[in-house]
Structure formats: structure tokens, C-alpha cells
Design a protein around this motif. Structure first.
Motif, short mmCIF file in Angstrom:
data_model
loop_
_atom_site.label_atom_id
_atom_site.label_comp_id
_atom_site.label_asym_id
_atom_site.label_seq_id
_atom_site.Cartn_x
_atom_site.Cartn_y
_atom_site.Cartn_z
N ALA A 47 36.29 44.32 -5.96
CA ALA A 47 35.31 44.40 -5.04
C ALA A 47 34.89 45.89 -5.12
CB ALA A 47 36.07 44.27 -3.60
N VAL A 48 35.83 46.86 -5.34
CA VAL A 48 35.20 48.25 -5.49
C VAL A 48 34.44 48.52 -6.88
CG1 VAL A 48 36.03 50.52 -6.12
CG2 VAL A 48 37.14 49.37 -4.47
N ILE A 49 34.60 47.90 -7.73
CA ILE A 49 33.73 48.00 -8.98
C ILE A 49 32.32 47.40 -9.00
CG2 ILE A 49 33.54 47.38 -11.62
CD1 ILE A 49 36.52 48.14 -11.71
N ALA A 50 32.57 46.14 -8.23
CA ALA A 50 31.18 45.48 -7.83
C ALA A 50 30.15 46.12 -7.00
CB ALA A 50 31.38 43.93 -7.21
N LEU A 51 30.62 46.99 -6.02
CA LEU A 51 30.07 47.74 -5.40
C LEU A 51 29.54 49.05 -6.00
CD1 LEU A 51 29.01 48.87 -2.32
CD2 LEU A 51 31.20 49.91 -1.93
N TRP A 52 30.18 49.48 -6.82
CA TRP A 52 29.78 50.67 -7.74
C TRP A 52 28.61 50.36 -8.50
CZ3 TRP A 52 35.08 52.77 -9.87
CH2 TRP A 52 35.77 53.37 -9.12
N ARG A 53 28.78 49.06 -9.11
CA ARG A 53 27.61 48.39 -9.89
C ARG A 53 26.31 48.27 -8.81
NH1 ARG A 53 30.48 45.12 -11.98
NH2 ARG A 53 30.61 46.01 -13.83
N ALA A 54 26.50 47.75 -7.69
CA ALA A 54 25.49 47.39 -6.82
C ALA A 54 24.73 48.72 -6.54
CB ALA A 54 25.92 46.68 -5.60
#
Length: 137
Positions: free
Chosen positions: A12-19
């Protein structure tokens, strides 16, 4: 609510960083996340709303200065004060460790982000950041 990340938050953290657009192709976000989480000198803080991560901030210290990386806010939540709250949480984390100076790096062409940090009291130190990647690590 702002908390330290937990086991199982990496995806979830990496997905937020990507977004949020904070990832760069030359950095491995999973490696950076894992390194911060296993260090006594760093952590990843996360803001959560309705069991969903909406902001993060990686914070660490080198024994003299504190550093912030991967400050990311869900694009749909920008302007809600989450960036300011994450910086305040990073400052508290550092102060608890006796660190009195916080630094961060911003790409020179990212005028909106530079303006955000200047609004929070950061200033350009007119320094040059040099980097060397040590192969094999």
C-alpha cells in the motif's frame, strides 16, 4: 491518525508513492522501504483514514541531521493539510531522538514542492548534493 508502518504495509505504501509521483526509476522503492523499516535510525510514518493510507513520510537520522524522503500524499487528498501533518510528525520523531535539524532534497525543477516546503519554513541552503552509488550493496 499518523503511525509507524506495520508489517504488511509495503504494498500500500509503494502504491501511494507511485500515485503521488515520488518514485524514480533508479530507486527501488521496496528496498528503500525495507531498509528504513529495519533500521533503528529510520522509519516510515503513515497517515491513515478509514483504514486506508493517505500520506507517508520516510524519516531518518544520521546522528547529526534528520532527513525526509518519500513524502507522499494521495493526489485526491492534496490541500487537506496532510503534507504539513507528515512533516510535523517527522519533526516530532526526530526531536524525540535529540535531532534538531531537518533536511530534505527536492528536484530543482519541482517549483510547487519547493514552494510548499518554503511555506513550512524550509530554506534553500545553496549547497550542492553529490552522490555516488556503491556497487554491490
Amino acid at each position: 491518525m499518523i503511525r509507524q508502518v506495520r508489517d504488511g504495509d509495503a504494498e500500500a505504501v509503494i502504491a501511494l508513492w507511485r500515485a503521488a509521483g515520488v518514485l524514480r526509476p533508479w530507486n527501488d522503492p521496496a528496498k528503500d522501504f525495507a531498509f528504513a523499516c529495519r533500521s533503528a535510525h529510520a522509519t516510515v510514518l503513515a497517515a491513515e483514514t478509514d483504514d486506508r493510507l493517505v500520506a507517508t513520510c520516510m524519516v531518518g537520522e544520521d546522528g547529526h541531521r534528520g532527513w525526509v524522503y518519500y513524502l507522499a500524499v494521495d493526489p485526491a487528498r492534496r490541500g487537506d493539510g496532510l503534507g504539513r501533518a507528515m512533516i510535523a510528525a517527522a519533526e516530532r520523531w526526530l526531536a524525540e531522538r535529540g535531532v534538531w535539524k531537518l533536511q530534505l532534497l527536492v528536484r530543482a525543477d519541482n517549483a510547487d514542492v519547493v514552494a510548499f516546503y518554503k511555506h513550512l519554513g524550509f530554506r534553500d541552503t545553496a549547497t550542492v548534493c553529490l552522490q555516488k552509488v556503491i556497487a554491490g550493496i
